[in-house]
Design an enzyme around this catalytic site. Structure first.
Site, PDB file in Angstrom:
ATOM      1  N   GLU A  86      11.951  23.016  -2.607  1.00  0.00           N
ATOM      2  CA  GLU A  86      11.236  24.112  -3.369  1.00  0.00           C
ATOM      3  C   GLU A  86      10.662  23.783  -4.692  1.00  0.00           C
ATOM      4  O   GLU A  86       9.866  23.844  -5.013  1.00  0.00           O
ATOM      5  CB  GLU A  86      12.484  25.306  -3.426  1.00  0.00           C
ATOM      6  CG  GLU A  86      11.592  26.553  -4.165  1.00  0.00           C
ATOM      7  CD  GLU A  86      11.008  27.539  -3.136  1.00  0.00           C
ATOM      8  OE1 GLU A  86      10.755  26.890  -1.840  1.00  0.00           O
ATOM      9  OE2 GLU A  86      10.537  28.546  -3.508  1.00  0.00           O
ATOM     10  N   ASP A  87      11.498  22.901  -5.513  1.00  0.00           N
ATOM     11  CA  ASP A  87      11.291  22.861  -7.013  1.00  0.00           C
ATOM     12  C   ASP A  87      10.997  21.559  -7.545  1.00  0.00           C
ATOM     13  O   ASP A  87      10.772  21.157  -8.690  1.00  0.00           O
ATOM     14  CB  ASP A  87      12.502  23.345  -7.803  1.00  0.00           C
ATOM     15  CG  ASP A  87      12.747  24.850  -7.560  1.00  0.00           C
ATOM     16  OD1 ASP A  87      11.890  25.643  -7.133  1.00  0.00           O
ATOM     17  OD2 ASP A  87      13.870  25.224  -7.744  1.00  0.00           O
TER      18      ASP A  87
END
Ligand code: MN
Length: 715
Positions: A86-87
């Protein structure tokens, strides 16, 4: 909450490995966990949390929390990686390659849950939301990682702005704490609830905490003495191997109780309790006897959850006794295993053997519990199947999707965009043409997945077709489609019946078209029908033969019935007759063919080619037949079957396909028949407007040197 900066992530992870992990994982497993840290640290490098701390400390904390529950090494690895897809620039493919598909799925699952937007809604919505994200987890471990993630975020929420604190706390209280409870992770649920309470109602929280502290201060000595005396009493009764734990209720649970029972804090006595943990079920009941002998039990407060476990498998004896200061004291008595399950919930089943791989499935109760959790219908005694169930959906039969307004709709698994359209509204269903799923265009048969946001595209000119029944799953959609088709069929039948009867009476009545009303009434009487439309519908549906009806009319009007009917007029097929005129699959007639119609009771008229082999038998009953002809202006596509014999295989298909396409036709279906190496036969179902176009296609196919024969295939 205090915050401190750790010296280095490296030191932090080493401490976890040497401490908690060394207690239950093999060195190999610990090494793998460490490798996940290395990968995560590299990808998160340079990122910081709001506190200023290096980001990697967050996944380390999450993994450490999971290690408290002795979760398996894969869960720990996935938890260290839980934010990388996700990041960070790391991709799912990269994680798959480095750590395997299993772990990539776990990480991806955690990311997906994080992506769902939850805006607080009324109670029912919150419940659906909980179910949706549990269903999305597929593997229970995804949910456990997500909860550990949320727990650490809640523990470090003090750094956030008040508004964000409130929003996250509300979501946690409505969604995550109940899930933790449902999974039996009471420990986490209590901590989550207390933290939420702190941020949502800071004043109430501090007042209540103070009151609890005060009372605790007063009682501390007494409680210690009580604990001692309980221990002594048990020793005196010959019990050696037991533990007595003081247990204080959480601030939130006291608050909830005050609200529920409408009591003030001072009216709530049983805020303190003991837990006595023993070796066996027998001892549980023995200890209960000892406690009741020493302290007076309060009537009506005893519960035996050992004999009758709670729905989630929780087992314990509960009783409340009068304490020496007049307080009520709650006492829970259970075995170590029961305690473990009560505290760790679903995670208690990941108690690992030294190889770090095999699950402890020996406990029948625990197994039963998890199975109930998954699906009561899935109960099984087989350990292998049990492991399989751990990986299946928590809600195997449901999917949860969003409307464009953000409402959640529950659909059965396998439901399509079409089902969704009918779930929104019957009118939306009846006029839908397609959908946007997660903002991309999709067709009506598209199957919906958890978390999809679905928007239906409608058009006034669009109506249900029989094909829709092939991909409507829900009863609601199917019923509405059927109703629509039935109504439509009736309208079509009425129109066709009128034409058929008009044609038949014209011959029988020598041109007289009007049927006197007394004749109509007599006929309806004879057939037992209510009105003339019903008769026309019956004729249109093929339930009554137009010629026979016409003959009866002729008899009633005393026309000359006998004798040959000369110059029977054909029913003209316009292509707009709807579902009641069908083109037979056996011979696949196309405009230009000479055709005949055959009545099939309830289904109207089937059009066959005049030379269809299936017709020869039926010709013996001429009243079942109707002369039909093509309307000259008919302009639509019909299926035709071509049988092609090929000499060579290589490249042959392409040549035939080109010949078909160049003549403006499409191939709808191909069957390849097994033959010898050199001769093979293929059947093509092609789209044509008429015989002329079909002839052109046949000619074009013949031009290919690989083709030895092309025939129109009938029967
Ligand atoms: Mn996280």
């Amino acid at each position: 909450m205090r915050r401190f900066f750790r010296s280095s992530p490296e030191k932090a992870i080493r401490a976890v490995c040497k401490g908690r992990l060394a207690n239950y994982l093999s060195q190999d497993a610990i090494d793998e966990v460490y490798q996940a840290f290395v990968f995560a640290e590299k990808n998160h490098r340079g990122q910081t949390r709001k506190s200023g701390e290096q980001y990697i400390h967050h996944p380390i904390e999450v993994a450490a929390t999971l290690a408290e529950l002795q979760m398996d090494s894969r869960t720990l690895i996935a938890s260290l990686l839980h934010d990388v897809i996700e990041d960070t620039p790391a991709t799912k493919e990269e994680v798959t390659e480095k750590f395997g598909a299993d772990i990539a799925l776990l990480v991806d699952g955690v990311s997906k849950i994080g992506q769902i937007r939850f805006d607080s809604k009324e109670q029912a919505e919150a419940e659906n939301f909980r179910k949706m994200i549990m269903a999305m987890s597929r593997d229970v471990r995804v949910m456990i990682i997500k909860l550990a993630d949320r727990l650490h975020n809640m523990r470090t929420l003090d750094i956030m702005r008040a508004e964000k604190q409130k929003r996250i706390s509300k979501q946690t209280l409505e969604v995550y704490a109940p899930i933790a409870e449902r999974l039996g992770l009471y420990h986490w649920a209590r901590e989550l609830q207390d933290l939420c309470f702190l941020y949502l109602y800071p004043k109430r929280h501090s007042a209540l905490s103070k009151a609890i502290e005060q009372r605790q201060g007063n009682r501390k000595l007494v409680v210690e003495k009580l604990k001692e005396s309980v221990s002594l009493t048990l020793n005196g009764a010959g019990l050696e191997d037991f533990k007595v734990k003081g247990r204080q209720k959480s601030v939130f649970s006291i608050y909830k109780k005050m609200k529920k029972k409408q009591r003030t804090f001072d009216e709530l006595f049983d805020i303190y309790g003991f837990r006595i943990i023993v070796q066996s079920v027998d001892e549980c009941y023995r200890v209960l006897g000892i406690v009741h002998n020493a302290y007076k039990p309060i009537p009506g407060r005893f519960a035996d959850y050992i004999a009758i476990p709670k729905a989630n498998g929780y087992q314990s004896l509960h009783t409340v006794v009068f304490g020496p200061l007049g307080d009520n004291i709650e006492v829970q008595i259970r075995t170590r295993r029961m305690d473990q399950i009560a505290e760790a919930g679903v995670a208690a089943h990941w108690v690992y053997k030294s190889d770090g791989e095999s699950h402890d499935t020996s406990n029948h109760l625990a197994r039963q519990w998890l199975l109930d959790l998954l699906d009561p219908a899935h109960q099984t005694e087989n350990a292998v199947e049990f492991l399989e169930h751990l990986k299946t959906d928590l809600y195997p039969d449901e999917v949860y999707v969003f409307t464009p307004q953000g409402d959640i709709k529950k659909m059965p698994r396998g439901a399509t965009a079409l089902d969704f359209a009918y779930a929104v509204h019957t009118d939306v269903g009846n006029h839908c043409t397609g959908a946007r799923i997660n903002k991309s265009l999709a067709t009506l048969p598209s199957v919906l997945h958890n978390g999809d946001s679905v928007e239906i595209i409608t058009s006034k000119g669009s109506w249900p077709t029989t094909a829709w029944l092939n991909y409507a799953v829900t009863a609601k959609a199917r019923t509405h489609i059927r109703n629509y088709l039935k109504q439509q069929t009736e309208e079509d039948a009425l129109r066709l019946g009128k034409r058929l009867l008009a044609g038949a009476t014209k011959q029988r009545l020598f041109g007289r078209r009007k049927i006197p009303s007394n004749v109509q009434a007599a006929l309806l009487d004879e057939f037992g029908l209510e009105n003339w439309s019903q008769l026309l519908v019956d004729i249109g549906l093929g339930r009554r033969l137009p010629d026979l009806v016409a003959r009866q009319i002729a008899q009633l009007t005393e026309e000359k019935v006998e004798g040959r009917v000369i110059g029977q007029e054909a029913l003209v097929i316009r292509g707009s007759e709807g579902l009641l005129v069908t083109y037979s699959k056996c011979c696949s007639p196309v405009p230009g063919d000479s055709i005949i119609g055959s009545f099939t009771a309830g289904h109207g008229l089937a059009v066959h080619t005049a030379d269809c082999p299936n017709m020869s038998d039926l010709r013996k009953q001429p009243e079942n037949f109707l002369l039909v002809d093509w309307d000259e202006s008919i302009d639509q596509s019909f299926n035709a079957k071509l049988r092609v014999k090929l000499n060579h295989i290589t490249g042959a298909f392409a040549e035939v396909a080109i010949a078909i396409a160049e003549n403006g036709s499409n191939i709808n279906h191909v069957d390849v028949h097994e033959g010898s190496e050199s001769v093979r036969q293929m059947d093509f179902l092609v789209d044509v407007k008429n015989r002329k176009q079909l002839a052109k296609i046949i000619k074009a196919i013949y031009r290919s040197p690989t083709v030895s024969k092309v025939t129109r295939h009938k029967g």
